[in-house]
Write a protein that holds these residues in place. Sequence first.
Motif, PDB file in Angstrom:
ATOM      1  N   SER A 253      28.932  32.133  38.789  1.00  0.00           N
ATOM      2  CA  SER A 253      30.045  32.759  38.301  1.00  0.00           C
ATOM      3  C   SER A 253      30.277  34.163  38.494  1.00  0.00           C
ATOM      4  O   SER A 253      29.589  34.826  38.989  1.00  0.00           O
ATOM      5  N   THR A 254      31.628  34.826  38.423  1.00  0.00           N
ATOM      6  CA  THR A 254      31.927  35.941  38.588  1.00  0.00           C
ATOM      7  C   THR A 254      31.903  36.765  36.950  1.00  0.00           C
ATOM      8  O   THR A 254      32.851  36.385  36.254  1.00  0.00           O
ATOM      9  N   TYR A 255      31.058  37.687  36.698  1.00  0.00           N
ATOM     10  CA  TYR A 255      31.238  38.373  35.652  1.00  0.00           C
ATOM     11  C   TYR A 255      31.957  39.724  35.721  1.00  0.00           C
ATOM     12  O   TYR A 255      31.794  40.365  36.494  1.00  0.00           O
ATOM     13  N   VAL A 256      32.935  39.737  34.811  1.00  0.00           N
ATOM     14  CA  VAL A 256      33.871  40.872  34.724  1.00  0.00           C
ATOM     15  C   VAL A 256      33.379  41.963  33.462  1.00  0.00           C
ATOM     16  O   VAL A 256      33.903  41.386  32.337  1.00  0.00           O
ATOM     17  N   LEU A 257      32.958  42.964  33.744  1.00  0.00           N
ATOM     18  CA  LEU A 257      32.379  43.734  32.595  1.00  0.00           C
ATOM     19  C   LEU A 257      33.097  44.979  32.387  1.00  0.00           C
ATOM     20  O   LEU A 257      33.281  45.752  33.268  1.00  0.00           O
ATOM     21  N   ILE A 258      33.395  44.911  31.076  1.00  0.00           N
ATOM     22  CA  ILE A 258      34.628  46.033  30.755  1.00  0.00           C
ATOM     23  C   ILE A 258      34.015  46.887  29.593  1.00  0.00           C
ATOM     24  O   ILE A 258      33.568  46.531  28.800  1.00  0.00           O
ATOM     25  N   HIS A 259      33.935  48.375  30.219  1.00  0.00           N
ATOM     26  CA  HIS A 259      32.989  49.150  29.381  1.00  0.00           C
ATOM     27  C   HIS A 259      33.890  49.639  28.089  1.00  0.00           C
ATOM     28  O   HIS A 259      35.176  49.453  27.932  1.00  0.00           O
ATOM     29  N   GLY A 260      33.347  50.272  27.266  1.00  0.00           N
ATOM     30  CA  GLY A 260      33.895  51.139  25.876  1.00  0.00           C
ATOM     31  C   GLY A 260      34.374  52.236  26.237  1.00  0.00           C
ATOM     32  O   GLY A 260      34.248  53.065  27.286  1.00  0.00           O
ATOM     33  N   GLY A 261      35.225  52.816  25.319  1.00  0.00           N
ATOM     34  CA  GLY A 261      35.687  54.266  25.130  1.00  0.00           C
ATOM     35  C   GLY A 261      34.545  55.135  25.414  1.00  0.00           C
ATOM     36  O   GLY A 261      33.717  55.195  25.007  1.00  0.00           O
ATOM     37  N   GLY A 262      35.065  56.141  26.506  1.00  0.00           N
ATOM     38  CA  GLY A 262      34.395  57.237  26.930  1.00  0.00           C
ATOM     39  C   GLY A 262      33.167  57.021  27.844  1.00  0.00           C
ATOM     40  O   GLY A 262      32.693  57.784  28.441  1.00  0.00           O
TER      41      GLY A 262
ATOM     42  N   ALA B  23      40.295  45.087  40.531  1.00  0.00           N
ATOM     43  CA  ALA B  23      38.808  45.062  41.099  1.00  0.00           C
ATOM     44  C   ALA B  23      38.660  43.811  41.307  1.00  0.00           C
ATOM     45  O   ALA B  23      37.607  43.541  42.056  1.00  0.00           O
ATOM     46  N   VAL B  24      38.980  42.640  40.309  1.00  0.00           N
ATOM     47  CA  VAL B  24      38.441  41.539  40.501  1.00  0.00           C
ATOM     48  C   VAL B  24      39.086  40.608  41.739  1.00  0.00           C
ATOM     49  O   VAL B  24      38.201  40.111  42.403  1.00  0.00           O
ATOM     50  N   GLY B  25      40.237  41.233  42.393  1.00  0.00           N
ATOM     51  CA  GLY B  25      40.779  40.558  43.532  1.00  0.00           C
ATOM     52  C   GLY B  25      41.005  39.294  43.222  1.00  0.00           C
ATOM     53  O   GLY B  25      41.461  38.543  42.442  1.00  0.00           O
ATOM     54  N   ASP B  26      40.688  38.345  44.235  1.00  0.00           N
ATOM     55  CA  ASP B  26      40.691  36.937  44.610  1.00  0.00           C
ATOM     56  C   ASP B  26      39.585  36.135  43.942  1.00  0.00           C
ATOM     57  O   ASP B  26      39.431  35.133  44.201  1.00  0.00           O
ATOM     58  N   ARG B  27      38.624  36.780  43.199  1.00  0.00           N
ATOM     59  CA  ARG B  27      37.467  36.124  42.696  1.00  0.00           C
ATOM     60  C   ARG B  27      37.988  35.040  41.718  1.00  0.00           C
ATOM     61  O   ARG B  27      38.979  35.177  40.864  1.00  0.00           O
ATOM     62  N   ARG B  28      36.972  33.995  41.413  1.00  0.00           N
ATOM     63  CA  ARG B  28      37.390  32.836  40.706  1.00  0.00           C
ATOM     64  C   ARG B  28      36.257  32.583  39.856  1.00  0.00           C
ATOM     65  O   ARG B  28      35.113  33.173  39.914  1.00  0.00           O
ATOM     66  N   ASP B  29      36.371  31.778  38.902  1.00  0.00           N
ATOM     67  CA  ASP B  29      35.216  31.405  38.243  1.00  0.00           C
ATOM     68  C   ASP B  29      34.836  32.534  37.100  1.00  0.00           C
ATOM     69  O   ASP B  29      33.687  32.840  37.222  1.00  0.00           O
ATOM     70  N   LEU B  30      35.897  33.179  36.410  1.00  0.00           N
ATOM     71  CA  LEU B  30      35.505  34.465  35.748  1.00  0.00           C
ATOM     72  C   LEU B  30      35.103  34.242  34.356  1.00  0.00           C
ATOM     73  O   LEU B  30      35.466  33.239  33.753  1.00  0.00           O
ATOM     74  N   ILE B  31      34.116  35.158  34.152  1.00  0.00           N
ATOM     75  CA  ILE B  31      33.575  35.429  32.689  1.00  0.00           C
ATOM     76  C   ILE B  31      33.947  36.830  32.362  1.00  0.00           C
ATOM     77  O   ILE B  31      33.333  37.764  33.067  1.00  0.00           O
ATOM     78  N   VAL B  32      34.863  37.080  31.255  1.00  0.00           N
ATOM     79  CA  VAL B  32      35.083  38.429  31.209  1.00  0.00           C
ATOM     80  C   VAL B  32      34.623  38.924  29.952  1.00  0.00           C
ATOM     81  O   VAL B  32      34.641  38.337  28.793  1.00  0.00           O
ATOM     82  N   VAL B  33      33.914  40.057  30.087  1.00  0.00           N
ATOM     83  CA  VAL B  33      33.018  40.601  29.104  1.00  0.00           C
ATOM     84  C   VAL B  33      33.585  42.143  28.383  1.00  0.00           C
ATOM     85  O   VAL B  33      33.964  42.858  29.323  1.00  0.00           O
ATOM     86  N   GLY B  34      33.581  42.309  27.381  1.00  0.00           N
ATOM     87  CA  GLY B  34      34.403  43.525  26.688  1.00  0.00           C
ATOM     88  C   GLY B  34      33.230  44.165  25.564  1.00  0.00           C
ATOM     89  O   GLY B  34      33.066  43.354  24.811  1.00  0.00           O
ATOM     90  N   HIS B  35      32.948  45.433  25.958  1.00  0.00           N
ATOM     91  CA  HIS B  35      31.961  46.224  25.102  1.00  0.00           C
ATOM     92  C   HIS B  35      32.737  47.062  24.151  1.00  0.00           C
ATOM     93  O   HIS B  35      33.534  47.877  25.006  1.00  0.00           O
TER      94      HIS B  35
END
Length: 226
Positions: free
Chosen positions: A2-11, A54-66
Amino acid sequence: MSTYVLIHGGGDVGWSWHLVAAELSSRGHDVVAPDLPGGETATFADYTGAVIEAVGDRRDLIVVGHSFGGYVAPLVADRLGAGLLILVAAMIPAPGESPAEWGRNTGWGEAARAQAARDGGLTGHADPYVGFLHDVPRALADEAMRRERDHPSPGMTQPWPLRAWPDIPTRFVLCTEDRCFPADFLRGLAIERLGVVPDEIAAGHCVPLSRPRELAALFESYTSGR
């Protein structure tokens, strides 16, 4: 894998995920952990666009938000048709609800004050080393503070744009030692707003830095057998 898309928190910045990213990469996964745009004009559309670019053409995505990333991750997952959405110690928005309204609408302030009364004022402590980074190794905590940014943007007052939660499998990771979003509060909110019973990890709010190996293993457990 998989491709993990990791999204950070505020600050924060994408660096806050670097230990989790290393763990996931060692397990054969691709990882994207971009910086969200800052500045006076950044909106939800800007946040979402930066991640999608940033993700571009990547597939099989798992999106994570903190944390605040809980507002951005569903937008990205919805746009990209992700296979899984994971929230970590995160805000759970309702349609039309701005981040500025979230605390009042959910009762977060009352919950934090009640926990502070029980733990002697550790919850909500003004010192970030006490209120957020208390279980992060000191060198990492110092580096996190060095990299910290302000996000004074319209995103705090802009209504969350989705009309409903995305039709994507969603998991929630709750931190039992969180001094920002109390565990009891998030347990109830995850059930109320997502219909999800959280998975729990013994960590504070900055779990990507304090328990990266355990967090990566938990993420991977969600996809076993897919």
